[in-house]
Design a protein around this motif. Structure first.
Motif, short mmCIF file in Angstrom:
data_model
loop_
_atom_site.label_atom_id
_atom_site.label_comp_id
_atom_site.label_asym_id
_atom_site.label_seq_id
_atom_site.Cartn_x
_atom_site.Cartn_y
_atom_site.Cartn_z
N ASP A 1 0.79 -1.24 0.00
CA ASP A 1 0.00 0.00 0.00
C ASP A 1 0.82 1.28 0.00
OD1 ASP A 1 -2.34 -1.20 0.13
OD2 ASP A 1 -2.86 -0.63 2.19
N GLN B 1 -20.75 5.28 -15.43
CA GLN B 1 -21.41 4.48 -14.38
C GLN B 1 -21.07 4.94 -12.97
OE1 GLN B 1 -21.32 0.23 -14.60
NE2 GLN B 1 -21.45 0.21 -16.82
N THR B 2 -19.82 5.31 -12.76
CA THR B 2 -19.40 5.57 -11.36
C THR B 2 -19.36 7.05 -11.02
OG1 THR B 2 -17.09 5.69 -12.04
CG2 THR B 2 -17.89 3.53 -11.35
N ARG C 1 -16.71 3.72 -17.72
CA ARG C 1 -16.49 3.64 -16.27
C ARG C 1 -16.95 4.94 -15.60
NH1 ARG C 1 -13.39 4.91 -12.16
NH2 ARG C 1 -12.36 6.54 -13.36
N ASN D 1 -14.99 11.76 -7.06
CA ASN D 1 -16.38 11.45 -7.39
C ASN D 1 -17.11 12.77 -7.62
OD1 ASN D 1 -16.16 8.68 -7.09
ND2 ASN D 1 -16.64 8.72 -4.91
N ILE E 1 -5.93 17.17 -0.92
CA ILE E 1 -6.66 16.22 -0.06
C ILE E 1 -7.46 16.97 1.01
CG2 ILE E 1 -6.35 14.41 1.69
CD1 ILE E 1 -4.03 13.36 -0.01
N GLU E 2 -6.86 18.03 1.52
CA GLU E 2 -7.51 18.80 2.59
C GLU E 2 -8.66 19.66 2.06
OE1 GLU E 2 -6.97 18.68 5.76
OE2 GLU E 2 -8.34 20.36 6.21
N ILE F 1 -10.20 19.85 -1.21
CA ILE F 1 -11.15 19.47 -2.26
C ILE F 1 -11.99 18.28 -1.79
CG2 ILE F 1 -11.38 18.80 -4.70
CD1 ILE F 1 -10.01 21.53 -4.37
N PRO F 2 -13.30 18.36 -1.95
CA PRO F 2 -14.13 17.24 -1.50
C PRO F 2 -14.08 16.04 -2.45
CG PRO F 2 -15.49 18.91 -2.56
CD PRO F 2 -14.09 19.45 -2.55
N ASP F 3 -14.50 14.90 -1.94
CA ASP F 3 -14.80 13.72 -2.76
C ASP F 3 -13.61 13.15 -3.54
OD1 ASP F 3 -17.50 14.17 -1.97
OD2 ASP F 3 -17.65 15.69 -3.55
N ILE F 4 -12.40 13.42 -3.06
CA ILE F 4 -11.21 12.87 -3.72
C ILE F 4 -11.14 11.37 -3.41
CG2 ILE F 4 -8.67 12.82 -3.66
CD1 ILE F 4 -9.55 15.32 -4.96
N THR F 5 -10.93 10.57 -4.45
CA THR F 5 -10.80 9.12 -4.21
C THR F 5 -9.35 8.65 -4.36
OG1 THR F 5 -11.30 8.52 -6.49
CG2 THR F 5 -13.17 8.69 -4.98
N MET F 6 -8.54 9.41 -5.11
CA MET F 6 -7.11 9.09 -5.19
C MET F 6 -6.37 10.37 -5.55
SD MET F 6 -4.08 8.34 -6.58
CE MET F 6 -3.89 8.01 -8.33
N MET F 7 -5.31 10.62 -4.83
CA MET F 7 -4.49 11.80 -5.15
C MET F 7 -3.05 11.35 -5.17
SD MET F 7 -4.29 15.04 -5.72
CE MET F 7 -2.66 15.37 -6.42
N ASN G 1 -16.93 8.72 -11.30
CA ASN G 1 -15.60 8.85 -10.71
C ASN G 1 -14.66 9.25 -11.85
OD1 ASN G 1 -12.81 7.12 -10.02
ND2 ASN G 1 -13.70 8.22 -8.31
#
Ligand SMILES: Cc1cc2nc3c(=O)[nH]c(=O)nc-3n(C[C@H](O)[C@H](O)[C@H](O)COP(=O)(O)OP(=O)(O)OC[C@H]3O[C@@H](n4cnc5c(N)ncnc54)[C@H](O)[C@@H]3O)c2cc1C
Lengths: 302, 480
Positions: free
Chosen positions: B279, B343-344, B340, B402, B372-373, B375-381, B346
């Motif tokens: 990870d 549908q998502t 993708r 998203n 990250i701090e 911006i909302p709704d971040i799924t990967m940065m 994202n």
């Protein structure tokens, strides 16, 4: 996380009305392999060790359908509890963490080797790639003994060289019916589901009562939603459960022994057809050439 | 503009074959945006002014005639070839524009294996040229991820760069000569010579102009011998980006030229290498190529340098090689990605910057933490560095979010532009460049004056000199 025995505390409370178990397999991304890389691995089959893993596409549909089912259920006053299970090595853990972040309450993996023998090499072959009987026994035992599932959803098949029989075998072991080519699932109440599937003579919608196995086929929903970093952070301490097959009463080695059919090689059959590029100044010219050279005769015979 | 929409179409039909003037509503709407507002095309929601016509250019003379017509009537012109722009360069900023599509000018004019150069029209897909020269054992050395879909005109117009840049350079190092047409209809040919010191290098007025100064009709690029059998791949895992940047720097400043030199942060590594990393692993990777002796010596040199970083753990090269062979994006991957997103909801976006070795890690850390701090709704940065130089490197921020509670049209204002804004601020603050290779387009035009500082005078004067009526791709590079 650990290779503990059965965790009785984790048995779902009576609060949930519908217990859904979604199962998945992480498969090699065959599309990332060049034709030339379809080299035969030492063990037989295609060498996929170096390719990244992806969620088997039918399982991905199943996982997202289960999430949608729980949302619809909640709107109808039914609490659906979601569990995710994979018979897989450490490389399925990222997927399990994602599912936990998305709201799956239990996320479990059962290593594909007998306890102690698990190959912990990330990206290694699972060892059960062609052992549908063993995989199905593990799923069925988990559904029955640990998750007390009312519904098992999973992809109808995985990838090249699979048997396509896991959903049927799970259903058989549980003594439940199995619906195939499922495309939609909708909870009507805590014990009734409406399921769309594709039968030989077209799509049909069934209303079901009682437990069953749903084998998801070409569903319109083919992508799993993505959790935000904040969702991941909020649920990062939820454990990923690792259960040994033996704890589920499945003796992998003994069962494996009974599965005598093993694929030892794959080959794609070339069914490509020859194409002709029609040249022409304009679409009209090209259509005319197509008509003159290919279609006119056919139309006349008709 | 002194013509109606119909007048524009009518005028064009007098210049080219009527069939080459496309007024199909669907095509016009799709042509009003590029990947910067890709969500609009994916969800069929449109907010940009619709062009009057897409006109297929079939010769340099026709391009000149169309430009003269547009200039005379003050009609905005948007040059286009492969259509893979990511920064709004193809967006129609004003109504009733003309999109000049050069994709039908797709002839490979000459492959000169003796002088090691190839000439082709603007609409030749790079993949086509590359396949042709490969038959002769040669390569263009240019391999942007969009190689299967981007065309030579657009690749030159955006100052694109490819995966092997550390050895072959960016497109600006490859173009030896070209032909371009200016808004007054002037056709200019810059001859193909190995080098000259006859005043400023005017190729650079054209390379990277993003359709805001002229239309590129033909380019000549260098060719190189191709030795794929000698390629050596090296891969390592490590725990932090700072070490990764240091290792890249050490390779560069010690004089090695691997064709690929990259470091991926854990987020980005997770997307590409989840089958062999943990990870929190970063991935450092290299490819050495060229004649056998050079490839071998380069790989050995790089290995020796990385060995001085004990945090780097070697991985099986086959992981890197297999991954590398599947890096380009053709229409199949682009369509799958659109589905993708549909549908998502994202969305994956990227923003690339560059800076010197002293600043790059700070920019990466600061921008990442703020995004990250804030911006909302971040799924990967995450991101990676993929193009290194003696004095610094680039950072390719790669991020997903998203789209929540807003429609596809607001995705840019709620998420994308605020992220770009953070990246530009953090980069400019530390003296870096806000655009490494996608072009300024319209997306980053608001920052162009800060990017250039006092040298904006030179850029602005080019625009005034070559496009005095401001008809070339309004809003691109130069904000409206
Ligand atoms: C999946 C994907 C991967 C990508 N990977 C890379 C990468 O690795 N490296 C990289 O550098 N970029 C990359 N890009 C960005 C893009 O491919 C490049 O900017 C490319 O150079 C654009 O070429 P095109 O032919 O598609 O141009 P278009 O999209 O048609 O146009 C791009 C810009 O150039 C102008 N233009 C186009 N043709 C002409 C012309 N004949 N004369 C004057 N101006 C013109 C347009 O007005 C526009 O501003 C990627 C994009 C995608 C979608």
């Amino acid at each position: 996380m650990g290779m503990g025995g059965l965790n009785t505390e984790a048995i779902p409370s009576q609060m949930s009305d519908l217990r859904v178990l979604a199962c998945f397999k992480a498969t090699p991304d065959f599309e990332a392999l060049r034709e030339a890389d379809w080299a035969t691995a030492a063990a037989g089959g295609v060498e996929t060790r170096y390719v990244r893993r992806v969620l088997n596409c039918f399982d991905e549909s199943a996982l997202e359908l289960a999430l949608r089912l729980s949302e619809t259920a909640a709107r109808r006053g039914v609490r659906a509890e979601l569990g995710a299970l994979s018979v897989g090595g450490r490389d399925v853990e990222p997927y399990l963490k994602t599912l936990v972040a998305l709201g799956y309450e239990r996320a479990t993996r059962v290593p594909p080797e007998a306890a102690g023998g698990e190959s912990e090499v990330a990206g290694g072959e699972s060892g059960l790639d062609f052992a549908p009987g063993v995989v199905a026994s593990i799923i069925a035992a988990y559904a029955q003994r640990v998750a007390h599932s009312d519904l098992v959803v999973l992809g109808w098949r995985s990838g090249p060289g699979d048997s396509g029989t896991v959903p049927f075998r799970v259903a058989e072991a549980l003594g439940w019916p199995c619906l195939t080519q499922v495309t939609e699932v909708e909870p009507l109440s805590d014990d009734r589901l409406r399921v769309a599937c594709v039968a030989d003579d077209g799509p049909l919608r069934l209303t079901l009562r009682g437990p069953c196995v749903l084998a998801v086929g070409n569903a319109v929903v083919s992508h799993l939603r993505v959790p935000t970093l904040k969702d991941r952070l909020a649920r990062r301490h939820r454990p990923i459960e690792v259960l040994a097959a033996a704890d589920l009463g499945v003796d992998i080695a003994a069962q494996r022994h009974r599965e005598t059919c093993l694929p030892t090689g794959f080959e794609t059959i070339d069914r490509s057809r020859r194409g002709v590029v029609i040249e022409g100044q304009s679409p009209h010219d090209k259509a005319q050439t197509l008509f003159d050279s290919r279609l006119r005769d056919i139309m006349e015979t008709l | 503009m002194d013509l109606s929409r119909e007048g524009v179409v009518d005028g064009l039909q007098r210049i080219v074959e009527p069939g080459d003037v496309i007024t199909d509503e669907k095509i016009l709407i799709e042509s009003s945006v590029d990947n910067f507002r890709k969500l609009q095309n994916i969800f069929g929601v449109h907010t940009m002014p619709v062009p009057a016509a897409v006109v297929m250019a079939r010769s340099t003379e026709k391009v000149a005639a169309i430009l003269r017509f547009a200039d005379r009537h003050g009609i905005n012109v948007i040059p286009r070839t492969g259509g893979t722009a990511t920064e709004g360069g193809l967006e129609s900023a004003v109504p009733d524009s003309i999109v000049i599509d050069g994709s039908a000018m797709n002839e490979v004019v000459n492959i000169d294996a003796y002088n090691m150069q190839a000439t082709c029209q603007c609409g030749v897909p790079l993949q086509v040229l590359e396949d042709r020269v490969r038959e002769l054992g040669l390569t263009t050395g240019h391999s942007p991820q969009s190689k299967p879909v981007a065309h030579m005109g657009g690749l030159v117009a955006t100052r694109s760069i490819g995966q092997f840049s550390t050895l072959y350079g960016g497109i600006e190092d490859m173009v030896v000569g070209l032909e371009a047409v200016f808004p007054n209809g002037a056709v200019t040919r810059i001859k193909n010579v190995p080098r000259r010191a006859a005043g400023p290098d005017i190729r650079h007025v054209v390379i990277g102009n993003e359709g805001a100064l002229c239309f590129i009709t033909e380019v000549t690029v260098k060719l190189f011998p191709y030795f794929p059998e000698n390629n050596v791949f090296l891969g390592y895992t490590l725990k932090d980006m700072k070490t990764g940047f240091e290792a890249l720097r050490a390779v560069m400043v010690n004089g090695y030229k691997p064709s690929v030199a990259r470091v991926y942060d854990p987020g980005d590594a997770g997307l590409h290498f989840s089958h062999f990393v943990a990870d929190d692993d970063c991935v450092l990777l290299f490819m050495a190529e060229g004649p056998a002796g050079i490839a071998k010596a380069t790989a050995a040199g790089v290995e020796g340098i990385v060995a001085a970083f004990p945090e780097c753990t070697r991985v099986d090269s086959a992981y890197i090689e297999t991954w590398f062979n599947d890096l380009c994006w053709g229409p199949d991957k682009i369509t799958a990605e659109d589905e993708r997103i549909r549908q998502t909801r994202n969305v994956n976006r990227t923003t690339e910057i560059s800076a010197d070795w002293s600043s790059i890690n700070d920019i990466y850390q600061a921008a990442r933490a703020r995004i990250i701090e804030e911006i909302p709704d971040i799924t990967m940065m995450g991101g990676h560095s993929s193009h290194s130089y003696i004095n610094g490197t680039n950072m390719y921020f790669n991020y997903f979010f998203n789209v929540v509670d807003v429609g596809p049209a607001e995705e840019t204002t709620k998420y994308y532009l605020p992220i770009i804004s953070i990246i530009c601020e953090e980069t400019l603050k530390r003296g870096g460049s806000i655009v490494h290779h996608h072009g300024i387009g319209k997306a980053r035009a608001p920052w162009v004056k800060d990017e250039y500082g006092s040298s904006y005078y030179i850029l602005e004067t080019l625009k005034q000199a070559f496009d005095p009526d401001g008809i070339m791709n309004k809003g691109t590079i130069f904000p409206l």
